[in-house]
Design an enzyme around this catalytic site. Structure first.
Site, PDB file in Angstrom:
ATOM      1  N   VAL A  46       0.752  -1.297  -0.123  1.00  0.00           N
ATOM      2  CA  VAL A  46      -0.180  -0.005   0.168  1.00  0.00           C
ATOM      3  C   VAL A  46       0.961   1.118  -0.090  1.00  0.00           C
ATOM      4  O   VAL A  46       0.461   2.156  -0.729  1.00  0.00           O
ATOM      5  CB  VAL A  46      -1.021   0.052   1.092  1.00  0.00           C
ATOM      6  CG1 VAL A  46      -1.569   1.307   1.201  1.00  0.00           C
ATOM      7  CG2 VAL A  46      -1.802  -1.135   1.010  1.00  0.00           C
ATOM      8  N   CYS A  47       1.960   1.281   0.639  1.00  0.00           N
ATOM      9  CA  CYS A  47       2.906   2.450   0.845  1.00  0.00           C
ATOM     10  C   CYS A  47       3.243   3.100  -0.263  1.00  0.00           C
ATOM     11  O   CYS A  47       2.964   4.245  -0.560  1.00  0.00           O
ATOM     12  CB  CYS A  47       4.163   2.177   1.627  1.00  0.00           C
ATOM     13  SG  CYS A  47       3.812   1.474   3.346  1.00  0.00           S
ATOM     14  N   PRO A  48       3.649   2.208  -1.435  1.00  0.00           N
ATOM     15  CA  PRO A  48       4.117   3.112  -2.696  1.00  0.00           C
ATOM     16  C   PRO A  48       2.914   3.637  -3.343  1.00  0.00           C
ATOM     17  O   PRO A  48       3.268   4.640  -4.071  1.00  0.00           O
ATOM     18  CB  PRO A  48       4.663   1.960  -3.335  1.00  0.00           C
ATOM     19  CG  PRO A  48       4.354   0.700  -2.819  1.00  0.00           C
ATOM     20  CD  PRO A  48       3.811   0.749  -1.547  1.00  0.00           C
ATOM     21  N   LEU A  51       2.798   6.899  -1.455  1.00  0.00           N
ATOM     22  CA  LEU A  51       3.675   7.820  -1.795  1.00  0.00           C
ATOM     23  C   LEU A  51       3.734   8.339  -3.301  1.00  0.00           C
ATOM     24  O   LEU A  51       4.243   9.346  -3.369  1.00  0.00           O
ATOM     25  CB  LEU A  51       5.085   7.163  -1.478  1.00  0.00           C
ATOM     26  CG  LEU A  51       5.266   6.861   0.045  1.00  0.00           C
ATOM     27  CD1 LEU A  51       6.323   6.133   0.345  1.00  0.00           C
ATOM     28  CD2 LEU A  51       5.181   8.017   0.725  1.00  0.00           C
TER      29      LEU A  51
END
Length: 187
Positions: A46-48, A51
């Site tokens: 999920v993080c990328p 970001l």
């Protein structure tokens, strides 16, 4: 102690930005609006997406006088490696702060101690270094930069217009409210 209206606690950390390592401190968050955007870890799922969404909206944040700082408990070295190998993360042109000791994550009360990772926490900080907005989600729930931009605009409007408040779903240019006895029971 509640985080809203609290002053950002002191910290000093290394960050990756534009092919260089830089030092970032709480002093860098003062004198302008800032978003501090915590995420669990580099090289994840999920993080990328979050970001990259922030990167794609970064120019809009900058046009509002807002600097964005992403933070995870990874090192600044890991941030560089991720930036160099991921097309999504390669779009980032805002500082990527490393918090391997968890100090910054603890300061913002988002450290998951047993995991050594940060929760998904978003903090909007005013030019005085005071936290004006907080959003914390569970690990599987991604955040939206466009929704955050609405919150930034509302916070900036309220700061510039004492005595006015922004109602639910407020968008820039829409009607605000001026709290008074005349409004009680009429909204």
């Amino acid at each position: 102690m509640p985080l809203i209206n609290s002053v950002v606690k002191p910290f000093k950390a290394q960050a990756y930005l534009g092919g260089k390592f830089i030092e970032v401190t709480e002093a860098d968050l003062k004198g302008k609006w800032s978003v501090v955007f915590f995420y669990p870890a580099d090289f994840t799922f999920v993080c990328p997406t979050e970001l990259e969404d922030m990167a794609e909206n970064y120019e809009t944040f900058k046009s509002l006088g807002v600097e964005v700082y992403s933070v995870s408990t990874d090192t600044h070295f890991s941030h560089k490696a991720w930036h160099d190998t991921s097309p999504a993360i390669g779009k980032i042109s805002y500082p990527m702060i490393g918090d391997p000791t968890g100090q910054i994550s603890r300061n913002f009360d988002v450290l998951i101690e047993e995991a050594g990772l940060a929760d998904r926490g978003t903090f909007l900080i005013d030019p005085d270094g005071k936290i004006q907005y907080v959003e914390i989600t569970a690990g599987g729930i991604g955040r939206s930069a466009s929704e955050l931009l609405d919150k930034v605009r509302a916070a900036q409007y309220v700061a510039a217009h004492p005595g006015e408040v922004c109602p639910a779903k407020w968008k820039e240019g829409e009607t605000t409210l001026s709290p008074s006895l005349d409004l009680i029971g009429k909204i």
